[in-house]
Design an enzyme around this catalytic site. Structure first.
Site, short mmCIF file in Angstrom:
data_model
loop_
_atom_site.label_atom_id
_atom_site.label_comp_id
_atom_site.label_asym_id
_atom_site.label_seq_id
_atom_site.Cartn_x
_atom_site.Cartn_y
_atom_site.Cartn_z
N HIS A 182 2.85 3.45 -9.03
CA HIS A 182 2.63 2.02 -9.29
C HIS A 182 3.84 1.40 -10.01
CE1 HIS A 182 -1.30 2.15 -7.65
NE2 HIS A 182 -1.85 2.85 -8.63
N LEU A 191 12.09 -19.95 -5.17
CA LEU A 191 11.03 -19.15 -4.54
C LEU A 191 9.66 -19.53 -5.11
CD1 LEU A 191 10.41 -16.68 -2.63
CD2 LEU A 191 10.35 -15.31 -4.72
N ASP A 200 0.83 -1.20 0.00
CA ASP A 200 0.00 0.00 0.00
C ASP A 200 0.87 1.25 0.00
OD1 ASP A 200 -2.31 1.43 0.03
OD2 ASP A 200 -2.89 0.89 2.07
C1 FPP Z 1 -1.92 0.34 -3.31
O1 FPP Z 1 -1.40 1.61 -3.49
C2 FPP Z 1 -1.42 -0.62 -4.25
C3 FPP Z 1 -2.17 -1.25 -5.22
C4 FPP Z 1 -3.53 -0.88 -5.55
C5 FPP Z 1 -1.70 -2.41 -5.95
C6 FPP Z 1 -0.25 -2.71 -5.87
C7 FPP Z 1 0.32 -2.68 -7.22
C8 FPP Z 1 1.63 -2.62 -7.51
C9 FPP Z 1 2.68 -2.66 -6.48
C10 FPP Z 1 2.09 -2.49 -8.91
C11 FPP Z 1 1.82 -3.65 -9.78
C12 FPP Z 1 2.05 -4.97 -9.14
C13 FPP Z 1 2.79 -5.97 -9.67
C14 FPP Z 1 2.88 -7.28 -9.01
C15 FPP Z 1 3.51 -5.76 -10.93
P1 FPP Z 1 -2.44 2.79 -3.56
O2 FPP Z 1 -2.60 3.18 -4.97
O3 FPP Z 1 -3.72 2.42 -2.89
O4 FPP Z 1 -1.69 3.89 -2.76
P2 FPP Z 1 -2.36 5.04 -1.89
O5 FPP Z 1 -3.10 4.37 -0.77
O6 FPP Z 1 -1.19 5.81 -1.42
O7 FPP Z 1 -3.26 5.82 -2.79
#
Ligand code: FPP
Length: 238
Positions: free
Chosen positions: A35, A129, A18
């Site tokens: 992202h 892994l 997150d």
């Molecule tokens: C939350 O950050 C994260 C996500 C919604 C998804 C996680 C995705 C990635 C790490 C990138 C793609 C993944 C892979 C495996 C290639 P948020 O957008 O909710 O952050 P915020 O809470 O700060 O708005």
């Protein structure tokens, strides 16, 4: 080189990644940049975890609730996942890494479904892994799909009601054959499970940190593992 204190290493770490959006906002950059950097952090995390002795890593990449985000952001995430899975095909061979997807892949684009099937098949014998990507995943959805499969098995006579046990039920999970997570990490200060591995987290330890996901590096992972090492695990009673 700094010595990592000897500690118990969790066999399976699951991560709620997150804070990508906030990480980007702090830099006056679009969420998509957060992202992208989050995606790079996943690669580093897998390498670091494996080198520290972790056998299973599961990351929450896209939840069943994430479809309610703006279309542009969904497209960015799907694009990153596409590229990521493509890279995984090369990397898994080199690193002997098995990749599995948790979640209902039927709702994903056909090309992604094809890539997932190919990746799952090609890596199924790799014993390095064991890496799981939760994609269009929701804990409630996984449980409901398992309930439907259990009912169907009873209806077609391959299972009796008395044979329904936690073990037989779990066989219908996406995570079947994967041990429950010992440690669940959530970054960015939130302290919720957000529909992640609801059944499997019954006895997991939790580590919450204010660090935003793209900044979660090896040092942070070592801190999480050290915290885990100090916990007294309980699998029954309280
Ligand atoms: C939350 O950050 C994260 C996500 C919604 C998804 C996680 C995705 C990635 C790490 C990138 C793609 C993944 C892979 C495996 C290639 P948020 O957008 O909710 O952050 P915020 O809470 O700060 O708005």
């Amino acid at each position: 080189m700094e010595e990592v204190p000897k500690t118990i290493i969790p066999c399976h770490i699951a991560v709620i990644m997150d804070g990508n959006g906030r990480w980007a906002a702090k830099r006056h950059m679009p969420r998509s940049y957060g992202h992208q950097q989050g995606s790079k952090a996943v690669e580093r995390f897998c390498e670091d975890a494996y080198h520290l002795g972790v056998k299973y890593v599961t990351v929450y990449a896209f939840s069943t609730e994430n479809w309610s985000r703006p279309k542009e952001e969904i497209d960015t995430l799907m694009g990153l996942l596409r590229d990521f899975l493509k890279e995984c095909i090369k990397k898994s061979k080199k690193n002997n890494m098995r990749v599995r997807i948790l979640g209902d892949v039927a709702r994903l684009d056909r090309d992604l479904q094809f890539r997932i099937a190919e990746l799952t098949e090609k890596t199924k014998d790799y014993d390095g892994l064991q890496f799981q990507v939760a994609l269009n995943y929701g804990g409630r959805d996984e449980i409901l799909r398992a309930v439907k499969k259990t009912v169907a098995a009873v209806q077609n006579g391959t299972l009796t009601i008395d044979e329904i046990t936690p073990e037989s039920f779990q066989r219908f999970f996406d995570s079947t054959e994967i041990p429950d997570p010992d440690l669940i990490i959530r970054t960015s200060g939130e302290q919720r499970l957000s529909n992640f591995l609801l059944w499997q987290s019954a006895y997991s330890e939790f580590y919450f940190t204010d660090v935003l996901w793209p900044d979660f590096n090896k040092k942070e992972l070592e801190k999480a593992i050290e915290y885990y090492g100090k916990r007294e695990r309980r699998f029954g009673g309280v």
